[in-house]
Design a protein around this motif. Structure first.
Motif, mmCIF file in Angstrom:
data_model
loop_
_atom_site.group_PDB
_atom_site.id
_atom_site.type_symbol
_atom_site.label_atom_id
_atom_site.label_comp_id
_atom_site.label_asym_id
_atom_site.label_seq_id
_atom_site.Cartn_x
_atom_site.Cartn_y
_atom_site.Cartn_z
ATOM 1 N N THR A 2 6.871 -21.198 40.398
ATOM 2 C CA THR A 2 5.901 -21.868 39.407
ATOM 3 C C THR A 2 4.336 -20.586 39.454
ATOM 4 O OG1 THR A 2 6.518 -24.052 39.338
ATOM 5 C CG2 THR A 2 4.438 -23.109 38.363
ATOM 6 N N VAL A 3 4.146 -20.692 40.940
ATOM 7 C CA VAL A 3 3.243 -19.414 41.329
ATOM 8 C C VAL A 3 3.704 -18.007 40.322
ATOM 9 C CG1 VAL A 3 1.888 -18.631 42.935
ATOM 10 C CG2 VAL A 3 2.238 -20.550 42.883
ATOM 11 N N LEU A 5 5.784 -17.310 38.614
ATOM 12 C CA LEU A 5 5.431 -17.199 36.945
ATOM 13 C C LEU A 5 4.334 -16.960 35.896
ATOM 14 C CD1 LEU A 5 8.153 -19.912 36.302
ATOM 15 C CD2 LEU A 5 9.095 -17.462 35.835
ATOM 16 N N TYR A 6 3.613 -17.962 36.817
ATOM 17 C CA TYR A 6 2.230 -17.908 36.138
ATOM 18 C C TYR A 6 1.594 -16.919 36.593
ATOM 19 C CZ TYR A 6 1.535 -23.220 35.908
ATOM 20 O OH TYR A 6 1.495 -24.080 35.172
ATOM 21 N N LEU A 7 2.117 -15.670 38.058
ATOM 22 C CA LEU A 7 1.727 -14.424 37.934
ATOM 23 C C LEU A 7 1.935 -13.133 37.116
ATOM 24 C CD1 LEU A 7 1.238 -14.226 42.379
ATOM 25 C CD2 LEU A 7 -0.762 -14.229 40.459
ATOM 26 N N LEU A 9 2.850 -14.063 33.772
ATOM 27 C CA LEU A 9 2.282 -14.654 32.173
ATOM 28 C C LEU A 9 0.461 -13.880 32.353
ATOM 29 C CD1 LEU A 9 2.156 -16.040 29.762
ATOM 30 C CD2 LEU A 9 1.197 -18.112 31.276
ATOM 31 N N ALA A 10 -0.138 -14.092 33.938
ATOM 32 C CA ALA A 10 -1.484 -13.400 33.786
ATOM 33 C C ALA A 10 -1.636 -12.328 33.843
ATOM 34 C CB ALA A 10 -2.263 -13.391 35.199
#
Length: 129
Positions: A2-3, A5-7, A9-10
């Motif tokens: 998940t981390v 994917l967030y990175l 996305l950012a």
């Protein structure tokens, strides 16, 4: 996972914001030159300002280097575009705005010896005029 994917996305959001900033900067610079030089295309300061913007933009600078474009090429292309493409529509003016996009600048530099009518028609199609 998940981390990661967030990175990702950012990173995509950051890339989008940087490209939008570049696009707005390019649009404002082109419109400023159109307003300033629309009726004074023979002014040598126009070529200087277009060249300085190209050198400040990393994508356009790469095109100039790859196609071995010079300040004299830009001056000559402005003259060619003035013959058949002296047309303004909204914020776009063919002899000036054509130098602010990667594809159009690349085309102009690759075909700098083409007929002025052919260059102007291609740029008017590219700019949707």
């Amino acid at each position: 996972m998940t981390v990661l994917l967030y990175l990702l996305l950012a990173a995509l959001v950051l890339l989008f914001l940087l490209e939008m900033r570049r696009s707005l900067r390019r649009s404002n610079a082109a419109f400023t030159l159109v307003e300033k030089y629309e009726h004074d295309l023979g002014n040598p300061a126009l070529v200087d300002e277009i060249t300085s913007f190209i050198e400040s933009d990393w994508k356009l600078r790469r095109v100039m280097r790859r196609e071995r474009g010079t300040r004299e090429d830009i001056r000559q292309l402005i003259k060619h575009l003035m013959l058949w493409g002296n047309v303004r529509k909204g914020r776009r003016f063919v002899p000036i705005t054509s130098f602010f996009y990667v594809c159009s600048l690349s085309y102009l530099l690759r075909h700098k010896d083409a007929e002025p009518k052919q260059l102007a028609m291609k740029m008017m199609n590219y700019l949707h005029i």
